[in-house]
Each structure stands twice: as C-alpha cells, then as structure tokens.
Design a protein around this motif. Structure first.
Motif, PDB file in Angstrom:
ATOM      1  N   ALA A 197       0.766  -1.018   0.125  1.00 34.50           N
ATOM      2  CA  ALA A 197       0.055  -0.149  -0.075  1.00 34.50           C
ATOM      3  C   ALA A 197       0.868   1.290   0.103  1.00 34.50           C
ATOM      4  O   ALA A 197       2.098   1.072   0.440  1.00 34.50           O
ATOM      5  CB  ALA A 197      -0.723  -0.011   1.305  1.00 34.50           C
ATOM      6  N   VAL A 198       0.316   2.306  -0.592  1.00 33.36           N
ATOM      7  CA  VAL A 198       1.147   3.571  -0.674  1.00 33.36           C
ATOM      8  C   VAL A 198       0.437   4.899   0.043  1.00 33.36           C
ATOM      9  O   VAL A 198      -0.863   4.660   0.106  1.00 33.36           O
ATOM     10  CB  VAL A 198       1.504   4.192  -1.914  1.00 33.36           C
ATOM     11  CG1 VAL A 198      -0.082   4.040  -2.885  1.00 33.36           C
ATOM     12  CG2 VAL A 198       2.204   5.139  -2.168  1.00 33.36           C
ATOM     13  N   LYS A 199       1.173   5.455   0.725  1.00 36.19           N
ATOM     14  CA  LYS A 199       0.486   6.636   1.413  1.00 36.19           C
ATOM     15  C   LYS A 199       1.191   8.146   0.857  1.00 36.19           C
ATOM     16  O   LYS A 199       2.144   8.020   1.056  1.00 36.19           O
ATOM     17  CB  LYS A 199       0.306   6.332   3.024  1.00 36.19           C
ATOM     18  CG  LYS A 199      -0.156   7.568   3.972  1.00 36.19           C
ATOM     19  CD  LYS A 199      -0.221   7.501   5.164  1.00 36.19           C
ATOM     20  CE  LYS A 199      -1.087   8.589   6.024  1.00 36.19           C
ATOM     21  NZ  LYS A 199      -0.823   9.754   5.469  1.00 36.19           N
ATOM     22  N   ASN A 204      -5.019   8.966   2.653  1.00 39.58           N
ATOM     23  CA  ASN A 204      -4.886   7.924   3.607  1.00 39.58           C
ATOM     24  C   ASN A 204      -4.030   6.868   2.777  1.00 39.58           C
ATOM     25  O   ASN A 204      -3.642   6.934   1.645  1.00 39.58           O
ATOM     26  CB  ASN A 204      -6.137   7.340   3.987  1.00 39.58           C
ATOM     27  CG  ASN A 204      -6.832   8.571   4.780  1.00 39.58           C
ATOM     28  OD1 ASN A 204      -6.347   8.995   5.780  1.00 39.58           O
ATOM     29  ND2 ASN A 204      -8.296   8.679   4.071  1.00 39.58           N
ATOM     30  N   TRP A 205      -4.324   5.550   3.445  1.00 37.37           N
ATOM     31  CA  TRP A 205      -3.385   4.362   2.818  1.00 37.37           C
ATOM     32  C   TRP A 205      -4.111   3.855   1.662  1.00 37.37           C
ATOM     33  O   TRP A 205      -5.171   3.860   1.510  1.00 37.37           O
ATOM     34  CB  TRP A 205      -2.960   3.212   3.827  1.00 37.37           C
ATOM     35  CG  TRP A 205      -2.119   3.491   4.654  1.00 37.37           C
ATOM     36  CD1 TRP A 205      -2.285   3.692   6.167  1.00 37.37           C
ATOM     37  CD2 TRP A 205      -0.793   3.192   4.455  1.00 37.37           C
ATOM     38  NE1 TRP A 205      -0.745   4.075   6.731  1.00 37.37           N
ATOM     39  CE2 TRP A 205       0.072   3.680   5.849  1.00 37.37           C
ATOM     40  CE3 TRP A 205       0.041   3.153   3.389  1.00 37.37           C
ATOM     41  CZ2 TRP A 205       1.326   3.746   5.812  1.00 37.37           C
ATOM     42  CZ3 TRP A 205       1.429   3.328   3.517  1.00 37.37           C
ATOM     43  CH2 TRP A 205       2.273   3.408   4.605  1.00 37.37           C
ATOM     44  N   SER A 207      -4.360   0.687  -1.366  1.00 34.90           N
ATOM     45  CA  SER A 207      -4.009  -0.389  -1.511  1.00 34.90           C
ATOM     46  C   SER A 207      -3.320  -0.567  -3.138  1.00 34.90           C
ATOM     47  O   SER A 207      -4.040   0.145  -3.953  1.00 34.90           O
ATOM     48  CB  SER A 207      -4.984  -1.448  -1.740  1.00 34.90           C
ATOM     49  OG  SER A 207      -5.516  -1.477  -0.180  1.00 34.90           O
ATOM     50  N   SER A 228       4.970   7.176   1.470  1.00 31.76           N
ATOM     51  CA  SER A 228       5.272   6.038   2.251  1.00 31.76           C
ATOM     52  C   SER A 228       4.665   4.870   1.675  1.00 31.76           C
ATOM     53  O   SER A 228       3.809   4.738   0.994  1.00 31.76           O
ATOM     54  CB  SER A 228       4.927   6.534   3.728  1.00 31.76           C
ATOM     55  OG  SER A 228       5.553   7.568   4.194  1.00 31.76           O
ATOM     56  N   PHE A 229       5.488   3.742   2.362  1.00 31.87           N
ATOM     57  CA  PHE A 229       4.779   2.163   1.767  1.00 31.87           C
ATOM     58  C   PHE A 229       4.693   1.431   2.803  1.00 31.87           C
ATOM     59  O   PHE A 229       5.620   1.292   3.969  1.00 31.87           O
ATOM     60  CB  PHE A 229       5.838   1.792   0.757  1.00 31.87           C
ATOM     61  CG  PHE A 229       6.052   2.610  -0.630  1.00 31.87           C
ATOM     62  CD1 PHE A 229       4.915   2.186  -1.517  1.00 31.87           C
ATOM     63  CD2 PHE A 229       7.135   3.432  -0.576  1.00 31.87           C
ATOM     64  CE1 PHE A 229       5.007   3.085  -2.772  1.00 31.87           C
ATOM     65  CE2 PHE A 229       7.065   4.156  -1.848  1.00 31.87           C
ATOM     66  CZ  PHE A 229       5.958   4.224  -2.788  1.00 31.87           C
ATOM     67  N   ARG A 230       3.606   0.673   2.839  1.00 31.81           N
ATOM     68  CA  ARG A 230       3.418  -0.484   3.681  1.00 31.81           C
ATOM     69  C   ARG A 230       3.494  -1.973   2.765  1.00 31.81           C
ATOM     70  O   ARG A 230       3.091  -2.258   1.770  1.00 31.81           O
ATOM     71  CB  ARG A 230       1.806  -0.598   4.200  1.00 31.81           C
ATOM     72  CG  ARG A 230       1.573  -1.588   5.335  1.00 31.81           C
ATOM     73  CD  ARG A 230       0.308  -1.324   5.781  1.00 31.81           C
ATOM     74  NE  ARG A 230      -0.884  -1.638   4.698  1.00 31.81           N
ATOM     75  CZ  ARG A 230      -1.940  -0.955   4.691  1.00 31.81           C
ATOM     76  NH1 ARG A 230      -2.194   0.007   5.622  1.00 31.81           N
ATOM     77  NH2 ARG A 230      -2.816  -1.313   3.726  1.00 31.81           N
ATOM     78  N   THR A 239       4.351  -7.429   8.403  1.00 27.61           N
ATOM     79  CA  THR A 239       4.182  -6.069   7.574  1.00 27.61           C
ATOM     80  C   THR A 239       5.534  -5.219   8.056  1.00 27.61           C
ATOM     81  O   THR A 239       5.581  -5.220   9.250  1.00 27.61           O
ATOM     82  CB  THR A 239       2.862  -5.264   7.986  1.00 27.61           C
ATOM     83  OG1 THR A 239       1.921  -6.256   7.205  1.00 27.61           O
ATOM     84  CG2 THR A 239       2.831  -4.027   7.343  1.00 27.61           C
ATOM     85  N   TYR A 241       6.484  -1.071   7.508  1.00 25.42           N
ATOM     86  CA  TYR A 241       6.340   0.389   7.312  1.00 25.42           C
ATOM     87  C   TYR A 241       7.583   0.894   6.702  1.00 25.42           C
ATOM     88  O   TYR A 241       8.518   1.124   7.455  1.00 25.42           O
ATOM     89  CB  TYR A 241       5.591   1.088   8.258  1.00 25.42           C
ATOM     90  CG  TYR A 241       4.172   0.593   8.557  1.00 25.42           C
ATOM     91  CD1 TYR A 241       3.079   1.355   7.891  1.00 25.42           C
ATOM     92  CD2 TYR A 241       4.017  -0.483   9.347  1.00 25.42           C
ATOM     93  CE1 TYR A 241       1.652   0.717   8.243  1.00 25.42           C
ATOM     94  CE2 TYR A 241       2.724  -0.996   9.467  1.00 25.42           C
ATOM     95  CZ  TYR A 241       1.616  -0.366   9.013  1.00 25.42           C
ATOM     96  OH  TYR A 241       0.168  -0.700   9.157  1.00 25.42           O
ATOM     97  N   TRP A 243       8.391   4.549   5.700  1.00 20.19           N
ATOM     98  CA  TRP A 243       8.020   6.064   6.005  1.00 20.19           C
ATOM     99  C   TRP A 243       8.728   6.884   5.182  1.00 20.19           C
ATOM    100  O   TRP A 243      10.045   6.678   5.058  1.00 20.19           O
ATOM    101  CB  TRP A 243       7.990   6.436   7.355  1.00 20.19           C
ATOM    102  CG  TRP A 243       6.833   5.518   8.414  1.00 20.19           C
ATOM    103  CD1 TRP A 243       7.248   4.709   9.049  1.00 20.19           C
ATOM    104  CD2 TRP A 243       5.603   5.804   8.251  1.00 20.19           C
ATOM    105  NE1 TRP A 243       6.066   4.243   9.667  1.00 20.19           N
ATOM    106  CE2 TRP A 243       4.935   4.790   9.073  1.00 20.19           C
ATOM    107  CE3 TRP A 243       4.602   6.528   7.591  1.00 20.19           C
ATOM    108  CZ2 TRP A 243       3.639   4.535   9.482  1.00 20.19           C
ATOM    109  CZ3 TRP A 243       3.396   6.312   7.867  1.00 20.19           C
ATOM    110  CH2 TRP A 243       2.754   5.433   8.733  1.00 20.19           C
TER     111      TRP A 243
END
Length: 263
Positions: A197-199, A204-205, A207, A228-230, A239, A241, A243
């Motif tokens: 996911a990218v923010k 917001n996040w 998918s 940022s990426f999850r 998972t 993160y 940032w």
C-alpha cells in the motif's frame, strides 16, 4: 566479591540467554528461519558474464545495480508462483552426481527470473521447468560454484533461507501522473512480497495491486506528495512500514532507498 542478588540472577540470566540464542540462531523471534531441505534439479543459462540474466520476469533490471549480482536463478513455474517467488533466497547444494565439486558445496541465490515451461520437450528430457517440476535455472557463475558446468544438469538439495541484505528496501518508480508502478528490491527476511500500500502526505493508505514480478501499482494521482509504503511478506505475513521513502518532488525512473527492511 559479594553475592549476586536474586533479581539480577534471573533477569540478567534470561537476557544473556536470549542474546546468545539470537546470535547463534537457535531462537530468533521475528526473523525468517530456513525451511527443510528438499530435492530438485539445476541447470544454468547464459555465460560467465551473466549478461543474459539481466532483466528477467521479476523486473529487477540490471542485477548489479539492484544488488543481486550473479548469485541468481530463474525458477520453474511451481516455485515462481506468478511472481510471488521473486526475491526469495535459496541455498542450493549439489548432491548425488559425479560432477559435484569435492565436499558437495552449496551456494545461495536470489530468485530473479522465471524458467518457462517447454511443452515441446519431455519433462525428464529438456522440459526441466515444466510443471509440476521444481527446478532452478541458475546464472552460470552460480552453477559453477557447485559443479562442472559441462554436466549441464545436476541433482540438488535446496532450502529457503533468510535473505541477508545490506540496508533497506529499494523502490524503483515507474508510471505517470495517474498510474504509479513500483518495483521493490533488496528485500530482506523471506525476500518476497504479498501485498503493498502507498500513502501520500495528503492521502490515507491506498492499496496497490500486483502487476507482475516484483512490481505493484496504484491508479492514483500522487505527484507533489512525499510517499510512504506498507509492505507485507508473502511467506511470513509480516508487515513493514517504510516511511517517507520518496520526497514530494519524486520522479518516474528514479530509485529511492528506505531504512526499513525485513529480517
């Protein structure tokens, strides 16, 4: 020297035991551990320069720039898993062959490519990567660490092992103003990715969907925002993160490094 207090004895003792186990690999909480040994076969492709191994179905491009070098292999369909096997690390050992070097040496490779089926040849006579076979088509320099290359094909024992990477994950940006495509490289731990996911700094996040190989995409306008990426591992479900990987003036064609990684 006076007696050691009971509180020191228990707390310090267990702290020391945990550190010792962590160092020697007996118990490492949160770390990917090797899998059991299994059996397969291995061949090689390309020459000693490894030029034919560059690029590939995982999308890593120049394997020297992406940190994998010539310690790589193409996986049969069974192991490749539609690209979810990209980035996984395997310890491979030559076994039960007169062509094995003395001592049955092993080497560790990263999965960077697909060895496609060859339905025109029998699975036991040339169609080495036909399903359901598990097979490694190794870069020639990696194969030559195990056996005489003139053997052509060798039986091997293999197991998944942790990917030991230097530094954090790397995110290569492609796409345009409305489509972000990310290739993820230098992934540690299990080495693979299940989802992302990218923010943006103003979102917001979001998918991301699996595109192909080790790439993930988002159909969103994210220009002008720091990103940022999850990242979630395919094998372990863990998972991580990452940032503020890319600044607000990021560009397609650039690779951005993070400090986050799996272990």
């Amino acid at each position: 020297m006076g007696p050691i207090s009971s509180s020191w004895s228990f707390s310090k003792f267990f702290s020391i035991v945990f550190v010792v186990f962590a160092i020697f690999g007996e118990f490492v909480a949160g770390y990917y551990k090797p899998s059991p040994w299994r059996y397969a076969h291995a061949t090689f492709y390309g020459d000693e320069t490894g030029s034919e191994t560059m690029g590939g179905a995982c999308g890593y491009g120049n394997l020297f720039n992406s940190g994998y070098g010539l310690a790589t292999a193409a996986l049969s369909t069974t192991l490749f898993k539609d690209g979810y096997g990209c980035g996984q690390c395997f310890q491979i050992m030559c076994v039960q062959s007169k062509h094995c070097y003395y001592g049955n040496p092993s080497t560790v490779v990263t999965a960077t490519n697909l060895c496609p089926p060859n339905w025109y040849q029998d699975s036991n006579n040339g169609g080495w990567c036909n399903p359901p076979r598990t097979h490694f088509d190794m870069a020639k320099p990696a194969f030559m660490k195990l056996a005489n290359w003139k053997a052509g094909i060798i039986p091997v024992a293999y197991r998944r092992v942790p990917c030991k990477r230097s530094g954090g994950m790397r995110f290569q940006f492609q796409g345009n103003a409305y489509w972000l495509l990310i290739f993820v490289m230098n992934v540690g731990g299990a080495g693979d990715i299940k989802s992302m996911a990218v923010k943006g700094s103003r979102t917001n996040w979001i998918s991301m969907s699996h595109n192909w190989g080790a790439s993930y995409q988002a159909f969103s306008s994210l220009y002008g925002q720091s990103l940022s990426f999850r990242v979630t591992s395919y094998t372990t479900g863990e998972t991580v993160y990452a940032w503020n990987v890319a600044p607000s003036n990021w560009n397609a064609g650039m690779t951005y490094k993070s400090s986050a990684n799996f272990r």
